[in-house]
Scaffold this active site. Structure first.
Site: not given
Length: 403
Positions: A2, A5, A7, A26, A91, A212
């Site tokens: 993303s 930190v 991921s 994504m 989501c 989100c």
């Protein structure tokens, strides 16, 4: 990946353990924020830099269309019905653990997907990779006699950061093929790993908040870009006095402070009537009109076993409940209905239970699943008024029978 930190450290830990890792970013929203900065582009650049540092392949996928149709359109419909949806849960259900999961397994040929969520499952990482990938059955119903132990979802080690709440609607198939490398770590330790690895550009970023993939913005202004204003009155729940006007019931949620012009004291939203457009308000943040102890959900989504054996056997089960991430868990009794929906009775009334939000259930450390709240029981204020009416009726003298 993303660009944050969590991921980034998840990818680093997998690489250190010898896995062949691919980073995927994504894109799910296609707009600038209020300051005219496209945060998606910046996040994508940050994710790419981490992948370069780790020397792993980097891909980008766009689910803008899918997010609009399966999450955002649903969100707008829910607001119009007077509910307050949770786009983060939707989501994860529709985008990350459905479209992206299928892309990772089918298109990239991955054995598993991994995310930076603070959560853990009942299976060891090795079990994820030992699964044989068989084609999904073409028949209408899943073979109920298929021998497979369900994968269970448990809270992460960092209880302050635990994100099982947001994963409470994902499918068993996606859970079976997902790794959570941060399961046993605290946020502070994750930041320490990131600093030692030189991920300073992601460490400086603020925690992502707000809707989100849409970020932080003025909610009323944002929602009025998509829904026509529907002005109505703020009405006192206590005496029916009109206190002021609003631009639409969908700009507010239960429990929030109502912005009423000319009012010196704080008033809080306690109910809405979408037929008249009235938003009912009360004069204190802990007014009894804000507290309820029963609710009904739509068909409940059980993560592991549908429904749990104890509930299937007796139609009742004791467990714990929350409808807001990080709110203290409340003991409750769950009653199963014939249509798969459930009634939830809380041991103590909860403030601002909100239709459209998800009732998430826990048994010990296990997240059992969730269901959307679609009906509320009476408020403490309504019950109080009912009791007072009964008392008054009892105190009235019985009329003498006519001779």
């Amino acid at each position: 990946m993303s660009g944050g930190v969590d991921s980034s450290v998840a990818a680093l830990l997998l690489k250190r353990r010898g896995f062949s890792v691919t980073g995927v970013f994504m894109k799910n929203w296609d707009s600038l924020d209020e300051r005219g900065v496209c945060t998606t582009e910046r996040d994508c650049e940050d994710a790419y830099r981490v992948c370069q540092t780790l020397d792993i392949p980097f891909h980008q996928v766009s689910y803008v269309k899918e997010y609009w149709h399966e999450v955002f359109s649903n969100l707008l419909k829910e607001y119009e019905k007077g509910r307050t949806p949770n786009p983060d849960i939707l989501c994860n259900k529709h985008i990350k653990f459905n479209h992206f999961h299928k892309y990772a397994i089918s298109t990239l040929g991955a054995d598993a997907m991994a995310t930076g969520h603070y959560a853990r499952t009942s299976q060891e990482d090795e079990d994820v990779f030992q699964q044989t990938h068989t084609a999904l059955p073409t028949m209408l119903f899943r073979d109920r006699f298929e021998i497979r132990n369900p994968v269970r979802l448990y809270k992460g080690a960092d209880l302050l950061k635990d994100q099982t709440f947001f994963l409470s609607q994902i499918s068993q198939d996606a859970l079976r093929q997902t790794l959570f490398p941060l399961a046993g770590l605290t946020k502070e330790f994750v930041k320490k790993i990131a600093a030692e690895a030189g991920f300073h550009h992601v460490l400086k970023k603020k925690e992502s908040m707000g809707i989100c993939f849409i970020g932080e913005r003025n909610f009323e202004n944002f929602i009025l870009e998509y829904l026509e204003p529907k002005p109505g009155n703020f009405v006192s729940i206590e005496d029916g006095t009109v206190m002021g006007t609003h631009k639409g019931w969908f700009t507010m949620t239960l429990g929030q402070r109502a912005r009423i012009g000319g009012q010196k004291d704080a008033w809080f939203v306690v109910d809405k009537d979408i037929m008249t457009g009235d938003v009912f308000v009360a004069p204190t943040t802990n007014h009894p009109a804000l507290f309820r102890d029963t609710m009904r959900t739509d068909r409940f989504h059980w993560l592991a076993v549908d429904p749990p054996p104890e509930l299937a056997r007796t139609q009742m089960m004791e467990c714990h409940f929350r409808f807001i991430h990080q709110m203290p868990l409340v003991p409750c009794t769950v009653t199963l209905n014939m249509d798969g929906s459930v009634w939830i009775s809380l041991q103590q009334p909860s403030r601002a239970l909100t239709p459209g939000q998800f009732a998430v259930l826990y048994k010990g450390d296990e997240c059992l699943g969730s269901g959307k709240i679609i009906q509320l029981g009476p408020s403490e204020y309504t019950l109080q008024q009912g009791r007072e009416r009964l008392m008054r009726r009892k105190e009235q003298p019985t009329p003498e029978p006519a001779s």
